[in-house]
Design a protein around this motif. Sequence first.
Motif, PDB file in Angstrom:
ATOM      1  N   ASP A  75     -61.612  78.257  16.137  1.00  0.00           N
ATOM      2  CA  ASP A  75     -60.742  77.467  17.003  1.00  0.00           C
ATOM      3  C   ASP A  75     -59.411  77.165  16.317  1.00  0.00           C
ATOM      4  O   ASP A  75     -58.378  77.089  16.971  1.00  0.00           O
ATOM      5  N   LEU A  76     -59.463  76.976  14.996  1.00  0.00           N
ATOM      6  CA  LEU A  76     -58.257  76.626  14.242  1.00  0.00           C
ATOM      7  C   LEU A  76     -58.272  77.333  12.898  1.00  0.00           C
ATOM      8  O   LEU A  76     -59.285  77.345  12.203  1.00  0.00           O
ATOM      9  N   VAL A  77     -57.142  77.922  12.532  1.00  0.00           N
ATOM     10  CA  VAL A  77     -56.933  78.501  11.208  1.00  0.00           C
ATOM     11  C   VAL A  77     -55.741  77.781  10.597  1.00  0.00           C
ATOM     12  O   VAL A  77     -54.658  77.742  11.194  1.00  0.00           O
ATOM     13  N   VAL A  78     -55.942  77.190   9.423  1.00  0.00           N
ATOM     14  CA  VAL A  78     -54.856  76.508   8.718  1.00  0.00           C
ATOM     15  C   VAL A  78     -54.609  77.264   7.423  1.00  0.00           C
ATOM     16  O   VAL A  78     -55.509  77.414   6.600  1.00  0.00           O
ATOM     17  N   ILE A  79     -53.384  77.758   7.267  1.00  0.00           N
ATOM     18  CA  ILE A  79     -52.992  78.478   6.061  1.00  0.00           C
ATOM     19  C   ILE A  79     -52.063  77.565   5.274  1.00  0.00           C
ATOM     20  O   ILE A  79     -50.965  77.266   5.724  1.00  0.00           O
ATOM     21  N   GLY A  80     -52.518  77.098   4.127  1.00  0.00           N
ATOM     22  CA  GLY A  80     -51.674  76.280   3.242  1.00  0.00           C
ATOM     23  C   GLY A  80     -50.762  77.213   2.473  1.00  0.00           C
ATOM     24  O   GLY A  80     -51.147  77.768   1.449  1.00  0.00           O
ATOM     25  N   ASP A  81     -49.570  77.408   2.958  1.00  0.00           N
ATOM     26  CA  ASP A  81     -48.668  78.450   2.505  1.00  0.00           C
ATOM     27  C   ASP A  81     -47.331  77.841   2.095  1.00  0.00           C
ATOM     28  O   ASP A  81     -47.006  76.732   2.503  1.00  0.00           O
ATOM     29  N   LYS A  82     -46.533  78.568   1.333  1.00  0.00           N
ATOM     30  CA  LYS A  82     -45.188  78.118   0.982  1.00  0.00           C
ATOM     31  C   LYS A  82     -44.209  78.330   2.124  1.00  0.00           C
ATOM     32  O   LYS A  82     -43.082  77.888   2.075  1.00  0.00           O
ATOM     33  N   PHE A  83     -44.646  79.021   3.153  1.00  0.00           N
ATOM     34  CA  PHE A  83     -43.806  79.337   4.308  1.00  0.00           C
ATOM     35  C   PHE A  83     -43.507  78.067   5.108  1.00  0.00           C
ATOM     36  O   PHE A  83     -44.190  77.056   4.969  1.00  0.00           O
ATOM     37  N   SER A  84     -42.512  78.114   5.957  1.00  0.00           N
ATOM     38  CA  SER A  84     -42.148  76.969   6.799  1.00  0.00           C
ATOM     39  C   SER A  84     -43.292  76.583   7.734  1.00  0.00           C
ATOM     40  O   SER A  84     -44.159  77.399   8.045  1.00  0.00           O
ATOM     41  N   GLN A  85     -43.239  75.351   8.220  1.00  0.00           N
ATOM     42  CA  GLN A  85     -44.277  74.861   9.128  1.00  0.00           C
ATOM     43  C   GLN A  85     -44.233  75.651  10.438  1.00  0.00           C
ATOM     44  O   GLN A  85     -43.165  75.944  10.970  1.00  0.00           O
ATOM     45  N   TYR A  86     -45.424  76.013  10.953  1.00  0.00           N
ATOM     46  CA  TYR A  86     -45.521  76.681  12.247  1.00  0.00           C
ATOM     47  C   TYR A  86     -46.858  76.351  12.885  1.00  0.00           C
ATOM     48  O   TYR A  86     -47.792  75.892  12.216  1.00  0.00           O
ATOM     49  N   MET A  87     -46.942  76.609  14.183  1.00  0.00           N
ATOM     50  CA  MET A  87     -48.193  76.486  14.923  1.00  0.00           C
ATOM     51  C   MET A  87     -48.104  77.422  16.124  1.00  0.00           C
ATOM     52  O   MET A  87     -47.175  77.321  16.930  1.00  0.00           O
ATOM     53  N   HIS A  88     -49.036  78.368  16.203  1.00  0.00           N
ATOM     54  CA  HIS A  88     -49.066  79.322  17.309  1.00  0.00           C
ATOM     55  C   HIS A  88     -50.505  79.463  17.782  1.00  0.00           C
ATOM     56  O   HIS A  88     -51.438  79.406  16.980  1.00  0.00           O
ATOM     57  N   THR A  89     -50.676  79.685  19.068  1.00  0.00           N
ATOM     58  CA  THR A  89     -51.998  79.971  19.621  1.00  0.00           C
ATOM     59  C   THR A  89     -51.991  81.408  20.105  1.00  0.00           C
ATOM     60  O   THR A  89     -51.073  81.829  20.823  1.00  0.00           O
ATOM     61  N   TYR A  90     -53.011  82.145  19.680  1.00  0.00           N
ATOM     62  CA  TYR A  90     -53.131  83.557  20.042  1.00  0.00           C
ATOM     63  C   TYR A  90     -54.596  83.855  20.308  1.00  0.00           C
ATOM     64  O   TYR A  90     -55.447  83.575  19.469  1.00  0.00           O
ATOM     65  N   CYS A  91     -54.913  84.373  21.467  1.00  0.00           N
ATOM     66  CA  CYS A  91     -56.293  84.711  21.861  1.00  0.00           C
ATOM     67  C   CYS A  91     -57.232  83.504  21.713  1.00  0.00           C
ATOM     68  O   CYS A  91     -58.369  83.654  21.273  1.00  0.00           O
ATOM     69  N   GLY A  92     -56.749  82.314  22.024  1.00  0.00           N
ATOM     70  CA  GLY A  92     -57.582  81.111  21.959  1.00  0.00           C
ATOM     71  C   GLY A  92     -57.731  80.513  20.575  1.00  0.00           C
ATOM     72  O   GLY A  92     -58.422  79.522  20.401  1.00  0.00           O
ATOM     73  N   CYS A  93     -57.103  81.115  19.577  1.00  0.00           N
ATOM     74  CA  CYS A  93     -57.174  80.619  18.199  1.00  0.00           C
ATOM     75  C   CYS A  93     -55.823  80.006  17.830  1.00  0.00           C
ATOM     76  O   CYS A  93     -54.793  80.669  17.928  1.00  0.00           O
ATOM     77  N   THR A  94     -55.848  78.738  17.422  1.00  0.00           N
ATOM     78  CA  THR A  94     -54.631  78.079  16.985  1.00  0.00           C
ATOM     79  C   THR A  94     -54.473  78.299  15.486  1.00  0.00           C
ATOM     80  O   THR A  94     -55.374  77.980  14.718  1.00  0.00           O
ATOM     81  N   CYS A  95     -53.348  78.872  15.084  1.00  0.00           N
ATOM     82  CA  CYS A  95     -53.061  79.114  13.672  1.00  0.00           C
ATOM     83  C   CYS A  95     -51.858  78.268  13.287  1.00  0.00           C
ATOM     84  O   CYS A  95     -50.872  78.223  14.016  1.00  0.00           O
ATOM     85  N   SER A  96     -51.971  77.617  12.138  1.00  0.00           N
ATOM     86  CA  SER A  96     -50.878  76.747  11.732  1.00  0.00           C
ATOM     87  C   SER A  96     -50.722  76.721  10.219  1.00  0.00           C
ATOM     88  O   SER A  96     -51.625  77.081   9.483  1.00  0.00           O
ATOM     89  N   ASN A  97     -49.550  76.284   9.831  1.00  0.00           N
ATOM     90  CA  ASN A  97     -49.241  76.028   8.439  1.00  0.00           C
ATOM     91  C   ASN A  97     -48.566  74.661   8.404  1.00  0.00           C
ATOM     92  O   ASN A  97     -47.537  74.473   9.048  1.00  0.00           O
ATOM     93  N   PRO A  98     -49.135  73.702   7.685  1.00  0.00           N
ATOM     94  CA  PRO A  98     -48.526  72.377   7.670  1.00  0.00           C
ATOM     95  C   PRO A  98     -47.211  72.312   6.903  1.00  0.00           C
ATOM     96  O   PRO A  98     -46.508  71.315   6.995  1.00  0.00           O
ATOM     97  N   GLY A  99     -46.852  73.345   6.182  1.00  0.00           N
ATOM     98  CA  GLY A  99     -45.645  73.308   5.364  1.00  0.00           C
ATOM     99  C   GLY A  99     -45.966  72.699   4.012  1.00  0.00           C
ATOM    100  O   GLY A  99     -47.110  72.370   3.707  1.00  0.00           O
TER     101      GLY A  99
END
Length: 173
Positions: free
Chosen positions: A130-154
């Motif tokens: 349902d949710l994928v959180v990637i703790g990354d150095k990349f800027s904050q983002y949140m996208h939903t694709y095929c029912g899966c919400t993927c985000s990076n808190p920044g």
Amino acid sequence: VLAAARFVILPGPTDPCGGSTYTALPRPSLPKALMGNFIHKLGGEKKVVLATSPCRVRLGRRELLFCREDLVNKLHRQSFLNIKQRTTEELSRHFVKTICDQGHLIPLQLSTAPVFWNYDHCLRMHTLPDLVVIGDKFSQYMHTYCGCTCSNPGLFARDGSFLLYSSEENSVV
């Protein structure tokens, strides 16, 4: 709310006993000996879980997947896209689409992102969570694709950013 909170601590690529020793994923949890004082400040061992990276958490009927690794930049260094002509929004959407379509957190060559083969199943996402959180150095983002919400808190240390997840609504704020 804080009294009921539980904390899940994942090792990152630059953490002691993490980055330099274990460049491959999945990465083992941080040792209790290193985290003892921090665990005590958060309320003790019943409130803190020292998890591996990636880590799956079941919250009610929701499946959550957390990973701390610089995956967006690794993926885009190997991409055929002209990165300089892409916006941060386009790059993060491309990353989310790629990992969801591939069903794997790290769809890269072993020379770019080594994997412990005995634990490769931990990186697979054949049933999308349902949710994928990637703790990354990349800027904050949140996208939903095929029912899966993927985000990076920044990077919290850089700009104090974080995300709040509501399992009832399956949404990130």
